[in-house]
Design an enzyme around this catalytic site. Structure first.
Site, PDB file in Angstrom:
ATOM      1  N   TYR A  96      52.142  52.412  32.517  1.00  0.00           N
ATOM      2  CA  TYR A  96      51.659  51.449  31.859  1.00  0.00           C
ATOM      3  C   TYR A  96      51.964  51.414  30.429  1.00  0.00           C
ATOM      4  O   TYR A  96      51.567  52.060  29.453  1.00  0.00           O
ATOM      5  CB  TYR A  96      50.315  51.775  31.766  1.00  0.00           C
TER       6      TYR A  96
ATOM      7  N   PRO B  85      39.680  47.570  42.551  1.00  0.00           N
ATOM      8  CA  PRO B  85      38.213  47.425  43.343  1.00  0.00           C
ATOM      9  C   PRO B  85      37.731  45.991  43.361  1.00  0.00           C
ATOM     10  O   PRO B  85      36.737  45.898  44.256  1.00  0.00           O
ATOM     11  CB  PRO B  85      37.402  48.574  42.765  1.00  0.00           C
ATOM     12  N   LEU B  86      38.126  45.394  41.952  1.00  0.00           N
ATOM     13  CA  LEU B  86      37.394  44.035  41.829  1.00  0.00           C
ATOM     14  C   LEU B  86      38.656  42.969  42.658  1.00  0.00           C
ATOM     15  O   LEU B  86      38.420  41.877  42.011  1.00  0.00           O
ATOM     16  CB  LEU B  86      37.001  43.854  40.345  1.00  0.00           C
ATOM     17  N   GLY B  87      39.545  43.409  43.056  1.00  0.00           N
ATOM     18  CA  GLY B  87      40.398  42.498  43.690  1.00  0.00           C
ATOM     19  C   GLY B  87      41.123  41.909  42.220  1.00  0.00           C
ATOM     20  O   GLY B  87      41.562  40.639  42.417  1.00  0.00           O
TER      21      GLY B  87
ATOM     22  N   HIS C  58      53.090  58.079  41.562  1.00  0.00           N
ATOM     23  CA  HIS C  58      52.732  56.680  41.492  1.00  0.00           C
ATOM     24  C   HIS C  58      53.108  55.805  42.731  1.00  0.00           C
ATOM     25  O   HIS C  58      52.227  55.079  43.389  1.00  0.00           O
ATOM     26  CB  HIS C  58      53.075  55.976  40.463  1.00  0.00           C
TER      27      HIS C  58
ATOM     28  N   GLY D 119      39.904  41.111  39.613  1.00  0.00           N
ATOM     29  CA  GLY D 119      39.182  40.279  38.911  1.00  0.00           C
ATOM     30  C   GLY D 119      38.599  39.087  39.978  1.00  0.00           C
ATOM     31  O   GLY D 119      37.639  38.221  39.608  1.00  0.00           O
ATOM     32  N   PHE D 120      39.175  38.767  40.908  1.00  0.00           N
ATOM     33  CA  PHE D 120      39.010  37.581  41.871  1.00  0.00           C
ATOM     34  C   PHE D 120      37.628  37.797  42.462  1.00  0.00           C
ATOM     35  O   PHE D 120      36.752  36.794  42.706  1.00  0.00           O
ATOM     36  CB  PHE D 120      40.137  37.348  42.976  1.00  0.00           C
TER      37      PHE D 120
HETATM   38  N1  LIG Z   1      47.935  53.150  41.526  1.00  0.00           N
HETATM   39  C1  LIG Z   1      48.487  52.048  41.413  1.00  0.00           C
HETATM   40  O1  LIG Z   1      49.458  51.489  42.051  1.00  0.00           O
HETATM   41  C2  LIG Z   1      47.391  50.887  40.640  1.00  0.00           C
HETATM   42  C3  LIG Z   1      47.886  49.704  40.866  1.00  0.00           C
HETATM   43  C4  LIG Z   1      46.847  48.665  40.274  1.00  0.00           C
HETATM   44  C5  LIG Z   1      45.810  49.217  39.130  1.00  0.00           C
HETATM   45  N2  LIG Z   1      45.758  50.705  39.297  1.00  0.00           N
HETATM   46  C6  LIG Z   1      44.584  51.243  38.566  1.00  0.00           C
HETATM   47  O2  LIG Z   1      43.282  50.604  38.694  1.00  0.00           O
HETATM   48  C7  LIG Z   1      42.683  50.141  37.883  1.00  0.00           C
HETATM   49  C8  LIG Z   1      41.880  48.958  38.272  1.00  0.00           C
HETATM   50  O3  LIG Z   1      42.679  47.913  38.807  1.00  0.00           O
HETATM   51  P1  LIG Z   1      43.083  46.686  38.168  1.00  0.00           P
HETATM   52  O4  LIG Z   1      42.880  46.459  36.843  1.00  0.00           O
HETATM   53  O5  LIG Z   1      44.380  46.244  39.053  1.00  0.00           O
HETATM   54  O6  LIG Z   1      41.946  45.429  38.956  1.00  0.00           O
HETATM   55  P2  LIG Z   1      40.257  45.512  38.950  1.00  0.00           P
HETATM   56  O7  LIG Z   1      39.729  46.684  38.553  1.00  0.00           O
HETATM   57  O8  LIG Z   1      40.140  44.914  40.429  1.00  0.00           O
HETATM   58  O9  LIG Z   1      40.110  44.078  38.073  1.00  0.00           O
HETATM   59  C9  LIG Z   1      40.329  44.056  36.839  1.00  0.00           C
HETATM   60  C10 LIG Z   1      40.301  42.677  36.206  1.00  0.00           C
HETATM   61  O10 LIG Z   1      38.943  42.048  36.583  1.00  0.00           O
HETATM   62  C11 LIG Z   1      38.332  41.705  35.411  1.00  0.00           C
HETATM   63  N3  LIG Z   1      36.908  42.287  35.280  1.00  0.00           N
HETATM   64  C12 LIG Z   1      36.556  43.445  35.234  1.00  0.00           C
HETATM   65  N4  LIG Z   1      35.252  43.633  35.242  1.00  0.00           N
HETATM   66  C13 LIG Z   1      34.752  42.595  35.500  1.00  0.00           C
HETATM   67  C14 LIG Z   1      33.451  41.972  35.439  1.00  0.00           C
HETATM   68  N5  LIG Z   1      32.307  42.489  35.700  1.00  0.00           N
HETATM   69  N6  LIG Z   1      33.431  40.535  35.411  1.00  0.00           N
HETATM   70  C15 LIG Z   1      34.425  39.574  35.318  1.00  0.00           C
HETATM   71  N7  LIG Z   1      35.490  40.109  35.342  1.00  0.00           N
HETATM   72  C16 LIG Z   1      35.938  41.433  35.349  1.00  0.00           C
HETATM   73  C17 LIG Z   1      39.174  42.443  34.133  1.00  0.00           C
HETATM   74  O11 LIG Z   1      39.189  41.357  33.056  1.00  0.00           O
HETATM   75  P3  LIG Z   1      38.563  41.904  31.681  1.00  0.00           P
HETATM   76  O12 LIG Z   1      39.595  42.911  31.003  1.00  0.00           O
HETATM   77  O13 LIG Z   1      38.797  40.467  30.993  1.00  0.00           O
HETATM   78  O14 LIG Z   1      37.160  42.077  31.877  1.00  0.00           O
HETATM   79  C18 LIG Z   1      40.546  42.461  34.837  1.00  0.00           C
HETATM   80  O15 LIG Z   1      41.301  41.319  34.838  1.00  0.00           O
HETATM   81  C19 LIG Z   1      43.891  49.804  36.884  1.00  0.00           C
HETATM   82  O16 LIG Z   1      43.057  49.971  35.358  1.00  0.00           O
HETATM   83  C20 LIG Z   1      44.697  50.963  37.018  1.00  0.00           C
HETATM   84  O17 LIG Z   1      44.018  52.161  36.251  1.00  0.00           O
HETATM   85  C21 LIG Z   1      46.438  51.631  39.877  1.00  0.00           C
END
Ligand SMILES: NC(=O)c1ccc[n+]([C@@H]2O[C@H](COP(=O)([O-])OP(=O)(O)OC[C@H]3O[C@@H](n4cnc5c(N)ncnc54)[C@H](OP(=O)(O)O)[C@@H]3O)[C@@H](O)[C@H]2O)c1
Length: 322
Positions: free
Chosen positions: A52, A200-202, A120, A204-205
């Site tokens: 990252y 977990p939030l898709g 990873h 953001g979707f």
């Molecule tokens: N192991 C792996 O290969 C892998 C891959 C992907 C991710 N990850 C880990 O998983 C974590 C989370 O995954 P992710 O960031 O991909 O996706 P996510 O947590 O499903 O979604 C993040 C997105 O949702 C938005 N968001 C968050 N809370 C919100 C709310 N309450 N209302 C509206 N929008 C919201 C955020 O935007 P804003 O910032 O504008 O709120 C961001 O664009 C990452 O930070 C990372 O540590 C690991």
């Protein structure tokens, strides 16, 4: 609780997008404020990775968490070829690379131990026993406390676990990506391995804040993900509309229902939603207070159709171990 003995908060904080992946890096002071607010709210699991940035996100966590080091669990990941080894797979889990990488992570994270160290992505060129063996040596030296895998298939998990107990698997799991239910969750339950759903939030979707007109910044992964093509987004909007209706009835937000649904699956499931904003962090952590009953979960399962579209473009899809 992850595995037999890693105590963590109900929800963790995914820190990736503060530096990388979902558009340009966020403002550093704002990111530190989010991390500090998470500590205030009792979050103890903070997720980062060497890739990252690369490295910038580990540096950010090192700075932000230094004053709270003994209160928190820091999880990081190795496994991408970041030092120009020119590996065809783009991955590098050779034991020497793992060990050198951990020295770098310890410096950037300003600590003497990594609480949870994940591979990873599974490296097709390095047997998982060698990877687990290298991590075992780091555990014996006290530099690493727990071992994890990410996006590993069940055979890999079993083989790794036989060499060095695996405390957690981190893979994508959410209301619109439910494949782990087939083989992964039963295997983890059998072995006593915890599960950390990423995205977990898709991405953001599932929050209802994205539709087919939303534009992503250059460099945002969502520009290349098949699930975020305009057409697929449009097709999946009906899914989000249903989620919004369910959320309204529960006096919650769609993001909170998406997280509460994960929490209702198993007590050893610890989602790590990511955000760069304090108010969204507060909203997301509020999901821990929403207890969905088995009837609620069944209703959500029955109401929501499988979401459409592949999750990765082919280049990233080939990195998924099966
Ligand atoms: N192991 C792996 O290969 C892998 C891959 C992907 C991710 N990850 C880990 O998983 C974590 C989370 O995954 P992710 O960031 O991909 O996706 P996510 O947590 O499903 O979604 C993040 C997105 O949702 C938005 N968001 C968050 N809370 C919100 C709310 N309450 N209302 C509206 N929008 C919201 C955020 O935007 P804003 O910032 O504008 O709120 C961001 O664009 C990452 O930070 C990372 O540590 C690991």
């Amino acid at each position: 609780m992850l595995g037999n003995n890693l105590n963590v908060s109900t929800l963790g904080l995914g820190c990736m997008s503060m530096s990388f992946g979902l558009g340009p890096a966020a403002d550093k002071q704002q990111s530190i404020a989010v991390i500090h607010r998470a500590v205030d709210l009792g979050v103890t699991l903070f997720d980062t990775a060497q890739v990252y940035g690369p490295y910038a996100n580990e540096e950010l966590l090192g700075e932000a968490l230094e004053p709270f080091r003994d209160q928190v669990v820091i999880a990081t990941k190795f496994g991408f070829d970041l030092e120009g080894a020119d590996r065809e797979s783009g991955l590098d889990s050779r034991p020497e690379t793992i060990k050198n990488g951990v020295e770098g992570s310890l410096k950037r994270l300003r600590t003497d131990r990594i609480d949870l160290l994940y591979q990873h992505r599974v490296d097709p060129d390095v047997p998982i026993e060698e990877v687990a063996g290298a991590v075992k040596e780091l555990v014996d030296e006290g530099k690493v406390k727990h071992f994890g895998l990410s996006e590993a298939g069940v055979q890999t998990i079993r083989r790794a676990h036989a060499v060095q107990p695996v405390t957690a698997l981190q893979s994508e799991y959410s209301l619109w990506w439910r494949e782990p239910e087939d083989e992964i969750l039963p295997t983890l339950e059998e072995l006593g391995v915890g599960f950390v759903p990423f995205s977990p939030l898709g991405k953001g979707f599932l929050t209802g804040k994205i539709d087919e007109t939303t534009e992503f910044a250059p460099g945002d992964f969502r520009n290349t993900g098949p699930r975020f093509s305009t057409e697929v987004r449009k097709a999946n909007l009906a899914f989000v509309e249903l989620l919004k209706e369910i959320a309204e009835r529960k006096h919650a937000t769609p993001a909170q229902i998406a997280l509460a649904w994960l929490l209702a699956q198993k007590p050893w499931v610890v989602p790590i939603p990511g955000t760069t904003k304090v108010h969204r962090l507060e909203e997301n952590i509020g999901a821990a207070d929403i207890a969905l009953t088995p009837v609620d979960v069944r209703e959500i399962d029955d109401a929501l159709p499988p979401a459409q579209g592949d999750r990765y473009a082919p280049a990233q899809q080939r990195l998924i171990d099966r």
